[in-house]
Structures are given as structure tokens and as C-alpha cells.
Scaffold this motif. Structure first.
Motif, PDB file in Angstrom:
ATOM      1  N   ASN A  99       1.274  18.395  -0.221  1.00 43.44           N
ATOM      2  CA  ASN A  99       2.733  18.333  -0.351  1.00 43.44           C
ATOM      3  C   ASN A  99       3.337  17.280   0.569  1.00 43.44           C
ATOM      4  N   TYR A 118       2.752  13.967  -1.035  1.00 45.76           N
ATOM      5  CA  TYR A 118       3.617  13.785  -2.204  1.00 45.76           C
ATOM      6  C   TYR A 118       5.052  13.459  -1.799  1.00 45.76           C
ATOM      7  N   ASN A 119       5.527  14.089  -0.746  1.00 43.88           N
ATOM      8  CA  ASN A 119       6.910  13.905  -0.309  1.00 43.88           C
ATOM      9  C   ASN A 119       7.101  12.712   0.618  1.00 43.88           C
TER      10      ASN A 119
END
Length: 230
Positions: free
Chosen positions: A141, A144-145
Motif C-alpha cells: 500500500n 502504491y500510494n
């Protein structure tokens, strides 16, 4: 007490053995068939190929002779300002980036494949389904961010668009750099025949086993200029 000359010989011998052993490991790794899959996350044929067909290389000894690489990007486009547009919309861009991060974070091919297979089998609810017991959730995550996800996708874009010959559709599969085009119905046999290394062939390469696993579900290829059913 060991004399200086004897110590020098021992050090030389140890270095020679280590170098020889390391070189052998690299050579054995390079002997593997390089199976590359260029795909996009919401392409129906790609999903079917990943879920139903590529699994053969991870639930058997075929992975001992095959090095599988997954490259999510497919038929996406990159504009002059580095904006990525995906064939199946913004959601596909998000999933491509997410899967690129998973490939980056998970170092073992089998772990990469297992997670991506789960995502491709549950694209609408993958976060609920695939994150259960997934210890690398935070790292994926975070990737991805961050800007890293875009960097990874642009690297995949460069790799995909540099293919020679150029890919025409996805799923696009190459063995040792050579495209199979739409001849994916006998993939296991083609990998077995391509392998020229010294390791024993897996039992899946036996003629009797190959005759049982010769068919692949009909795929719907997504072409660069549209989707055409094969």
C-alpha cells in the motif's frame, strides 16, 4: 602454527571454491527458460490465463526450469507528459500499479504469482480477499500510494514498448525473448522443449503427462486497437 605461505594458499583455495560455486549457481539460474507475461489487469484473456493456465508453473516442478516474470502494463499508452491511459479505464491503471508494487515488494516469484492470481480472480473485492493474512499489506500500500508505483509502471511501459517484435495483443507471452503469439494451447510442452539446461526435466515434461495437459481454455485477446475474441 600455519606458515604465511600456507595461509595464503588456503585463502586462495577458499576463494576459488567460492567463486566456482557462485558461478555454478548463476549458470544454473541462467539455464532456466525465461517466461515473460505482458498483460493488463482487466483484460479478460489475461485474467483467465493467469488464473487457469499460469498456475501450472507454480503448483508443480516446472518452476525448477522456468523463470516466470509478470509485467503489468499491456496495451496502455503513455502521453508526452508521462500520463498513463489504460485500455480498460482508470481502474485498470490502479490495479496495474498495485500489482507492479506487489511484484516489487514480494521477492519470490511464487509469492508474486500467488498474490496476483488472487487479485485477478477477485478484482472487485481483492482487498478483502487477498489481504487476509498478507503480512506485506502495508509495504504494498505504501508503494502504491507513493511515486514509486508510477515509476514502476513507466519501467514496465518501457519494457513492453521495447519488445521486438512489438506486441500485438495481450496476454503476450515470450519464451527466452521469442513471442508465442496466440500459440498458448501447448505452453508446458513448449517450455519443456525450450529448456536446454542440465537439470533433470520435471515429470510434467514426460510425454504421458504432456498428452494429458495439452489444451488451454480459449482466450479473449485484447488487441492494441481493440478487443477481439479468439
Amino acid at each position: 602454527m600455519v606458515s604465511p605461505s600456507s595461509l595464503t594458499k588456503l585463502v586462495f583455495l577458499a576463494c576459488f571454491v567460492l567463486f566456482t560455486f557462485s558461478d555454478k549457481l548463476v549458470a544454473e539460474e541462467s539455464d532456466k527458460v525465461q517466461l515473460y507475461l505482458y498483460y493488463e489487469s482487466l483484460c479478460p484473456g489475461c485474467q483467465m490465463f493467469i488464473v487457469d493456465d499460469l498456475v501450472k508453473f507454480f503448483d508443480s516442478d516446472l518452476e525448477t526450469i522456468t523463470d516466470v516474470k509478470l509485467v503489468p502494463f499491456g496495451n496502455a499508452k503513455v502521453s508526452d507528459n508521462m500520463t498513463v491511459t489504460c485500455q480498460h479505464g482508470e481502474e485498470e491503471c490502479k490495479l496495474n500499479a498495485f500489482e507492479a508494487c506487489a511484484i516489487k515488494i514480494l521477492t519470490k516469484p511464487k509469492s508474486q504469482y500467488t498474490f496476483i492470481r488472487c487479485v485477478e480472480n477477485n478484482t472487485e473485492h481483492f482487498q478483502q480477499e487477498c489481504f487476509q493474512g498478507f503480512r506485506d499489506e502495508k509495504d504494498v500500500n505504501d508503494c502504491y500510494n507513493s511515486d514509486l508505483s508510477k515509476k514502476l509502471i513507466l519501467e514496465n511501459a518501457k519494457q513492453t514498448m521495447s519488445l521486438k517484435p512489438k506486441h500485438v495483443f495481450v496476454p503476450w507471452v515470450t519464451l527466452n525473448g521469442k513471442p508465442l503469439y496466440d500459440k498458448l494451447d501447448d505452453l508446458v510442452s513448449q517450455v519443456c522443449n525450450t529448456y536446454k539446461g542440465k537439470a533433470p526435466l520435471p515429470k510434467q515434461c514426460n510425454p504421458s503427462a504432456l498428452s494429458e495437459k495439452k489444451t488451454t481454455s480459449k482466450l479473449q485477446f485484447s488487441y492494441a486497437n481493440g478487443a477481439i475474441k479468439y
